[in-house]
Every structure is written in structure tokens, then in C-alpha cells.
Design a protein around this motif. Structure first.
Motif, PDB file in Angstrom:
ATOM      1  N   ALA B  93       0.856  -1.145  -0.003  1.00 42.53           N
ATOM      2  CA  ALA B  93       0.061  -0.049  -0.024  1.00 42.53           C
ATOM      3  C   ALA B  93       0.935   1.203  -0.360  1.00 42.53           C
ATOM      4  CB  ALA B  93      -0.846  -0.102   1.311  1.00 42.53           C
ATOM      5  N   ARG B  94       1.780   1.146   0.827  1.00 45.92           N
ATOM      6  CA  ARG B  94       2.847   2.306   0.817  1.00 45.92           C
ATOM      7  C   ARG B  94       3.483   2.597  -0.388  1.00 45.92           C
ATOM      8  NH1 ARG B  94       6.361   1.439   5.709  1.00 45.92           N
ATOM      9  NH2 ARG B  94       5.016   2.102   6.714  1.00 45.92           N
ATOM     10  N   GLU B  95       4.049   1.568  -0.972  1.00 49.49           N
ATOM     11  CA  GLU B  95       4.714   1.848  -2.234  1.00 49.49           C
ATOM     12  C   GLU B  95       3.841   2.195  -3.421  1.00 49.49           C
ATOM     13  OE1 GLU B  95       6.341  -2.214  -3.366  1.00 49.49           O
ATOM     14  OE2 GLU B  95       7.662  -1.973  -1.523  1.00 49.49           O
ATOM     15  N   GLU B  96       2.578   1.583  -3.192  1.00 51.88           N
ATOM     16  CA  GLU B  96       1.635   2.206  -4.426  1.00 51.88           C
ATOM     17  C   GLU B  96       1.248   3.680  -4.169  1.00 51.88           C
ATOM     18  OE1 GLU B  96      -2.117  -0.339  -4.512  1.00 51.88           O
ATOM     19  OE2 GLU B  96      -0.949  -1.988  -5.220  1.00 51.88           O
ATOM     20  N   ALA B  97       0.917   3.925  -2.922  1.00 50.40           N
ATOM     21  CA  ALA B  97       0.638   5.315  -2.438  1.00 50.40           C
ATOM     22  C   ALA B  97       1.775   6.222  -2.971  1.00 50.40           C
ATOM     23  CB  ALA B  97       0.352   5.548  -0.931  1.00 50.40           C
ATOM     24  N   GLN B  98       2.717   5.619  -2.610  1.00 52.11           N
ATOM     25  CA  GLN B  98       4.049   6.430  -2.957  1.00 52.11           C
ATOM     26  C   GLN B  98       4.192   6.747  -4.582  1.00 52.11           C
ATOM     27  OE1 GLN B  98       7.529   4.657  -1.146  1.00 52.11           O
ATOM     28  NE2 GLN B  98       7.684   6.268   0.507  1.00 52.11           N
ATOM     29  N   ALA B  99       3.881   5.562  -5.409  1.00 53.96           N
ATOM     30  CA  ALA B  99       3.997   5.713  -6.653  1.00 53.96           C
ATOM     31  C   ALA B  99       3.146   6.530  -7.223  1.00 53.96           C
ATOM     32  CB  ALA B  99       3.570   4.412  -7.120  1.00 53.96           C
ATOM     33  N   GLU B 100       2.025   6.474  -6.614  1.00 53.76           N
ATOM     34  CA  GLU B 100       0.405   7.275  -6.738  1.00 53.76           C
ATOM     35  C   GLU B 100       0.893   8.644  -6.777  1.00 53.76           C
ATOM     36  OE1 GLU B 100      -2.990   6.963  -8.824  1.00 53.76           O
ATOM     37  OE2 GLU B 100      -1.656   5.373  -8.183  1.00 53.76           O
ATOM     38  N   ALA B 101       1.541   8.900  -5.397  1.00 54.19           N
ATOM     39  CA  ALA B 101       2.085  10.239  -5.037  1.00 54.19           C
ATOM     40  C   ALA B 101       2.826  10.978  -6.016  1.00 54.19           C
ATOM     41  CB  ALA B 101       2.202  10.198  -3.733  1.00 54.19           C
ATOM     42  N   GLY B 102       3.911   9.871  -6.506  1.00 49.78           N
ATOM     43  CA  GLY B 102       4.899  10.317  -7.377  1.00 49.78           C
ATOM     44  C   GLY B 102       4.398  10.775  -8.580  1.00 49.78           C
ATOM     45  N   LYS B 103       3.566   9.977  -9.019  1.00 48.79           N
ATOM     46  CA  LYS B 103       2.659  10.125 -10.280  1.00 48.79           C
ATOM     47  C   LYS B 103       2.052  11.574 -10.300  1.00 48.79           C
ATOM     48  CE  LYS B 103       1.291   6.095 -12.321  1.00 48.79           C
ATOM     49  NZ  LYS B 103      -0.109   5.081 -12.645  1.00 48.79           N
ATOM     50  N   GLU B 104       1.217  11.760  -9.136  1.00 50.59           N
ATOM     51  CA  GLU B 104       0.596  12.911  -8.823  1.00 50.59           C
ATOM     52  C   GLU B 104       1.533  14.050  -8.806  1.00 50.59           C
ATOM     53  OE1 GLU B 104      -2.873  13.387  -8.555  1.00 50.59           O
ATOM     54  OE2 GLU B 104      -2.947  11.581  -9.449  1.00 50.59           O
ATOM     55  N   ILE B 105       2.508  13.964  -8.436  1.00 46.38           N
ATOM     56  CA  ILE B 105       3.538  15.039  -8.211  1.00 46.38           C
ATOM     57  C   ILE B 105       4.192  15.395  -9.580  1.00 46.38           C
ATOM     58  CG2 ILE B 105       6.015  15.780  -7.050  1.00 46.38           C
ATOM     59  CD1 ILE B 105       4.908  14.242  -4.711  1.00 46.38           C
ATOM     60  N   ALA B 106       4.535  14.211 -10.266  1.00 48.30           N
ATOM     61  CA  ALA B 106       5.031  14.309 -11.658  1.00 48.30           C
ATOM     62  C   ALA B 106       4.041  15.237 -12.279  1.00 48.30           C
ATOM     63  CB  ALA B 106       5.414  12.991 -12.035  1.00 48.30           C
ATOM     64  N   LYS B 107       2.740  14.528 -12.345  1.00 53.08           N
ATOM     65  CA  LYS B 107       1.911  15.171 -13.243  1.00 53.08           C
ATOM     66  C   LYS B 107       1.537  16.950 -12.849  1.00 53.08           C
ATOM     67  CE  LYS B 107      -2.348  12.714 -14.736  1.00 53.08           C
ATOM     68  NZ  LYS B 107      -3.405  12.364 -13.913  1.00 53.08           N
ATOM     69  N   ALA B 108       1.590  17.070 -11.338  1.00 52.94           N
ATOM     70  CA  ALA B 108       1.461  18.385 -10.872  1.00 52.94           C
ATOM     71  C   ALA B 108       2.658  19.384 -11.445  1.00 52.94           C
ATOM     72  CB  ALA B 108       1.510  18.352  -9.640  1.00 52.94           C
ATOM     73  N   LYS B 109       3.782  18.614 -11.315  1.00 55.77           N
ATOM     74  CA  LYS B 109       5.114  19.308 -11.768  1.00 55.77           C
ATOM     75  C   LYS B 109       4.889  19.731 -13.153  1.00 55.77           C
ATOM     76  CE  LYS B 109       8.872  17.979  -8.704  1.00 55.77           C
ATOM     77  NZ  LYS B 109      10.102  16.901  -8.549  1.00 55.77           N
ATOM     78  N   GLN B 110       4.182  18.638 -14.086  1.00 57.34           N
ATOM     79  CA  GLN B 110       4.232  18.958 -15.512  1.00 57.34           C
ATOM     80  C   GLN B 110       3.496  20.066 -15.997  1.00 57.34           C
ATOM     81  OE1 GLN B 110       3.093  15.281 -17.441  1.00 57.34           O
ATOM     82  NE2 GLN B 110       4.639  15.623 -19.034  1.00 57.34           N
ATOM     83  N   VAL B 111       2.150  19.860 -15.087  1.00 58.86           N
ATOM     84  CA  VAL B 111       1.300  20.867 -15.080  1.00 58.86           C
ATOM     85  C   VAL B 111       1.854  22.211 -15.071  1.00 58.86           C
ATOM     86  CG1 VAL B 111      -1.009  21.729 -14.298  1.00 58.86           C
ATOM     87  CG2 VAL B 111      -0.677  19.430 -15.182  1.00 58.86           C
ATOM     88  N   ILE B 112       2.709  22.271 -13.895  1.00 55.23           N
ATOM     89  CA  ILE B 112       2.918  23.596 -13.259  1.00 55.23           C
ATOM     90  C   ILE B 112       4.147  24.316 -14.413  1.00 55.23           C
ATOM     91  CG2 ILE B 112       4.727  24.585 -11.631  1.00 55.23           C
ATOM     92  CD1 ILE B 112       3.344  22.695  -9.438  1.00 55.23           C
TER      93      ILE B 112
END
Lengths: 367, 163
Positions: B93-112
């Protein structure tokens, strides 16, 4: 139960002294009390008090039954059964009128009888003053009378039968021994276990005989010690009785003797051949000496016990001193207690030795 | 003791003894001995049975203990497995959460990033427009005078360096 039993014994001991004195008898005439005995003796001055005769009279058999309880004395006349030259002759011992000196002559079945001491003889063949021990078999008929001892023996067996029937009956309701069975059963188990130990695996067929011998001797010994009628007899102290018991033991032993038993007697193993005939001779002799010892041991023990007790009691009349009754009374009580032990011991020893002899006869060789 | 006629007692003793021996055997010894034997046997049997029961009881107790021990062991194992599973699940779960978070962050970063690029671009455009406007105004202002125009050209030319 046991408490009551001992109470009886002690009452018997207490009664012993004055009752035995009452056994003083003179020509069938019972003398009741000490003083009377003294009076009698004084009036009969030429005839001194004879303790030997008294003791002998108690120990011997008799055709008259003197029933003696404290203050009650009655003589019963028992039937006399004779096997004469003219066949069976039966009459009452009362016909001799208590005579034991050959004075009264009774005529029955065409023959004349008189009684010398306890022996019935043909009146025409025996002289006036003859020693009864010297009377030969052709001078007297064979005597199968119901004597005092025969009657006592029947009584003993009947009491024993009643006791055993009660014992048996007590098992009908409950398998746990109750009442008299709780006294008899330990003895039965004791004898049975003793037989098992001494005879070995084939013990069971000997147990009924051993039990009968044990209880008969025990009851006869104990009843012989009760000092009033119809007890106080001298049955096991009579050599004729112990002779029969020993003969039965002898027969049972040798009838049951197996090969190993006879080999040990006739061709003893482990002995040099030269010695074998001599050892065999000794062994053959021992077949007879073993039951002979049984006979003598029981007879002598009981006879001696009765004699000693009676001797202590008669001492009172011999010495006629006020101190003697205390001393001899004390000694009598002491003897009574030791005789009580002897009664059990001799019954046990006779049974034990019988069992050992049976064991020798049936045991397989186990060397 | 006088034994004047021994045949009397020998005869009667033999007779009575044998008679009563027979009677006692029939009426007393056989049934009594049988009862005693039966009772002894029943006692023996009862004792044996009690021993057996005791043994069985001990066995049962041992069995119970064994079962209990097994159950305990099983429980321990189950607990261990559960713990392991729990850790695995948490980790996953943690890994998944981390991965998801990473993805989100990456996405956010991209959007930003893209927003930033767009903003910068717009800013540039505006700046350039503004600066052209300004430059237009300035130039229009400054080039009102001829001298001034020349001066400016000269200055510009001097600024250009030839490398």
C-alpha cells in the motif's frame, strides 16, 4: 463380635476354678463344693483324696455323661453298643448304675457284662480284681458305644456345621462377610493361601479337607477349654482321635503321590548307588513317621495342657491351704491363656504339616 | 489317660469325620470358596479396570496436551503469517501510495511546468509587445528631432561590437 468372643473366654476363665473343683466325682456321685469334698473325705477317712484319679477320669472316655454346670449336676446315660459273640447288643449305660468296679453284672442278649473302669468285659471270662489294661480281645466285646467323647465329637461337628451354614448363608444376601462370616472367612482364606503356598498349583482339591481338619481341631481344642458342660472335653487330647486324623492324612498323601514322590522315596536321586537302598529304607520309614508325628504332636499338646490345668486346680485340694487357691488360680489363668494360643497353634500346625506332606506328594520335580 | 477300648473312638471318629467332611464340602466349602474366589476376582477386575481407566485418562490428558500444543503452534503460525501478510499489505500500500503520489507530483510538476512555460511565453509576448510599444513611443518621441535621431543611430552603432 470379637469383643463378645473374648468376653466369653474371660467368663470361662473366671468360672474355671470352682467348676473344675465340682468335677470331683466319686462313683458317679458328684460332689458340689469344696467344703462338701472335705466333709466327704473326712467321713471316708481311709480313702485319701486322689488327684490322679480325678485327672485321669477327666481325660479318659466314659460311658456316662456327667452334665456339669455351676450348681447343676446331672448324669446322663449314653447308649452302649457292643459287638459281641452273639452279634450286636445295645443297652443303656444306666444299667451299670454308675458301677465301674465290676460289681454290677448286666445280662443282655444271653451274655453277662460287667464294667471295670471304663471297659466292658464278659463277666464270666474276667475275674474279680483284674487290671483292665490286661484284658485281651477275647475277654471283651468290641465296644462301639456312643461314649462321652463320641457325643462331644458329634456336638463339635454339629456346632461347626451350624457355624459354616451361617457363614454360607451370610453370603446369599451380600457378598461382603457379615456376622460370624467375618470371623470364619479370614481363617478360611488363611488356610487356603497356606495350602496354595505349600502344595503348589494342584492345591485346590486338598483345600476342603484341610479346612475340615483345621476347623475340627480348632473347635475341638477351643470347646475343650470351656470349663462347663457340654464342653470341657478332651477330644483332640485323645490319641484315638488324632490317630484317625493322621491315618487320613497318610492315606491322602500316599494315594496322591506322583512319580516324582515315589522316585524320591524308592530310588532317591543324587545319592551314590551303594547308599540308595539305605536311604530308601529311611524314606519308607519316614512315610509312616510323618503322620505318626502329627498324631503324637496334637495329642500330647492338648493332653498336657488339660493335665497341667487340672493339676493346678487339684493342688488346692491336696494342700488344703488358704494361700494355694490364689497361687494355683493365677497359674490356671496363665495356663488357660497359653492353652488358648496352643488351641490355635496346634490346629494350624496339624493343617500346615498336612499341606506340606500333600505338597511333597504332588509337587513335580523342581531341583 | 486310659485307652481301654480304642476301637470306639477310632470307629466313630472315622465315621463322623468322613460324613461331616462330605457334608461340609457339599454345604459349606464349595459355595464359600466359590464366593470368596468370585469376590476376589471381582475386586481384582475392578482394580485392573481402575488402572486401565487411569491409564486411559492419562493418555487422554496427554492427547489433550498434544492437541492443545498443536493448536497453539498453529495459532502461532497463523499469527506469524497474518503479521507477514499485514506487513506485505502495508508495504504494498505504501509503495502504491508512494508511486501514486509520485505520479501525481510528476503530473503536477508537468502541469506547473507547462503553465509556467505558457505564463512565461505570455509574459514574453506581453513584454515584447509592451517593449515594442514602449520602443515605438520612445522612438517616436526621440526621433522627433533630427539630431537626436542621428545621435541615437550613432550610439546604437557604437554599441554594436564586432566580434
Amino acid at each position: 463380635m470379637n469383643y463378645r468372643f473374648f468376653t466369653y473366654i474371660f467368663i470361662s476363665l473366671f468360672l474355671a476354678s470352682f467348676n473344675l473343683s465340682a468335677q470331683t466325682e466319686h462313683n458317679g456321685e458328684a460332689i458340689h463344693h469344696e467344703e462338701q469334698a472335705a466333709v466327704h473325705e473326712e467321713s471316708d477317712g481311709d480313702k485319701p483324696y486322689d488327684p490322679t484319679e480325678l485327672i485321669n477320669h477327666h481325660l479318659s472316655d466314659s460311658h456316662d455323661y456327667a452334665f456339669e454346670l455351676p450348681f447343676i449336676h446331672k448324669t446322663f446315660h449314653l447308649p452302649i453298643i457292643l459287638w459281641t459273640k452273639n452279634g450286636l447288643t445295645i443297652f443303656s449305660s444306666g444299667e451299670f448304675q454308675g458301677d465301674e468296679h465290676g460289681e454290677v453284672i448286666v445280662e443282655k442278649n444271653g451274655q453277662k457284662f460287667k464294667r471295670i473302669h471304663d471297659l466292658i468285659v464278659y463277666a464270666d471270662k474276667v475275674g474279680e480284681h483284674v487290671d483292665p489294661n490286661e484284658v485281651t480281645l477275647d475277654q471283651r466285646p468290641l465296644d462301639f458305644s456312643i461314649t462321652k467323647n463320641v457325643f462331644s465329637m458329634l456336638l463339635t461337628f454339629l456346632i461347626l456345621l451350624v457355624v459354616l451354614l451361617y457363614t454360607k448363608k451370610s453370603y446369599d444376601k451380600n457378598k461382603v462377610p457379615r456376622g460370624i462370616a467375618s470371623f470364619i472367612e479370614p481363617l478360611i482364606v488363611f488356610i487356603r493361601d497356606m495350602a496354595k503356598e505349600n502344595i503348589g498349583p494342584k492345591y485346590e482339591k486338598f483345600v476342603p479337607f484341610l479346612l475340615t481338619v483345621f476347623f475340627f481341631i480348632l473347635f475341638a481344642n477351643l470347646f475343650g477349654l470351656i470349663p462347663f458342660s457340654p464342653f470341657g472335653y478332651n477330644l483332640t487330647g485323645n490319641i484315638a482321635v488324632t490317630f484317625v486324623l493322621a491315618v487320613i492324612v497318610f492315606i491322602i498323601t500316599n494315594v496322591n503321590g506322583n512319580k516324582s514322590y515315589w522316585t524320591h522315596i524308592l530310588w532317591p536321586p543324587g545319592v551314590p548307588v551303594i547308599l540308595k537302598p539305605f536311604i530308601a529304607l529311611i524314606e519308607i520309614l519316614s512315610i509312616f513317621t510323618k503322620p505318626f508325628a502329627l498324631m503324637i504332636r496334637l495329642f500330647a499338646n492338648i493332653l498336657a495342657g488339660h493335665t497341667i490345668i487340672l493339676t493346678f486346680v487339684t493342688l488346692i485340694f491336696v494342700f488344703k491351704n488358704w494361700g494355694v487357691p490364689f497361687a494355683s488360680g493365677f497359674a490356671t489363668i496363665f495356663m488357660y491363656i497359653s492353652e488358648l494360643l496352643v488351641a490355635f497353634l496346634q490346629a494350624y500346625v496339624f493343617t500346615l504339616l498336612s499341606a506340606i506332606y500333600f505338597g511333597m506328594a504332588v509337587k513335580e520335580e523342581a531341583h | 489317660m486310659n485307652l481301654l477300648h480304642p476301637e470306639t473312638l477310632v470307629f466313630w471318629t472315622t465315621l463322623f469325620f468322613l460324613l461331616f467332611l462330605f457334608l461340609f464340602i457339599k454345604l459349606a466349602w464349595k459355595p464359600i470358596l466359590k464366593t470368596i474366589k468370585e469376590r476376589e476376582k471381582s475386586i481384582e477386575d475392578a482394580l485392573l479396570e481402575a488402572d486401565k481407566a487411569r491409564e486411559e485418562m492419562a493418555k487422554l490428558k496427554a492427547d489433550n496436551q498434544k492437541i492443545l500444543n498443536e493448536a497453539r503452534a498453529q495459532r502461532d503460525e497463523m499469527l506469524k503469517e497474518a503479521k507477514l501478510l499485514k506487513e506485505q499489505i502495508i508495504n504494498k500500500a505504501r509503495e502504491e501510495a508512494q508511486a501514486e503520489a509520485g505520479k501525481e507530483i510528476a503530473k503536477a510538476k508537468q502541469v506547473i511546468q507547462s503553465e509556467k512555460q505558457a505564463a512565461i511565453k505570455e509574459l514574453k509576448n506581453q513584454v515584447s509587445e509592451l517593449s515594442i510599444n514602449i520602443a515605438e513611443k520612445v522612438l517616436a518621441e526621440e526621433l522627433k528631432d533630427k539630431n537626436e535621431q542621428i545621435k541615437q543611430v550613432e550610439k546604437l552603432i557604437s554599441d554594436i561590437k564586432f566580434n
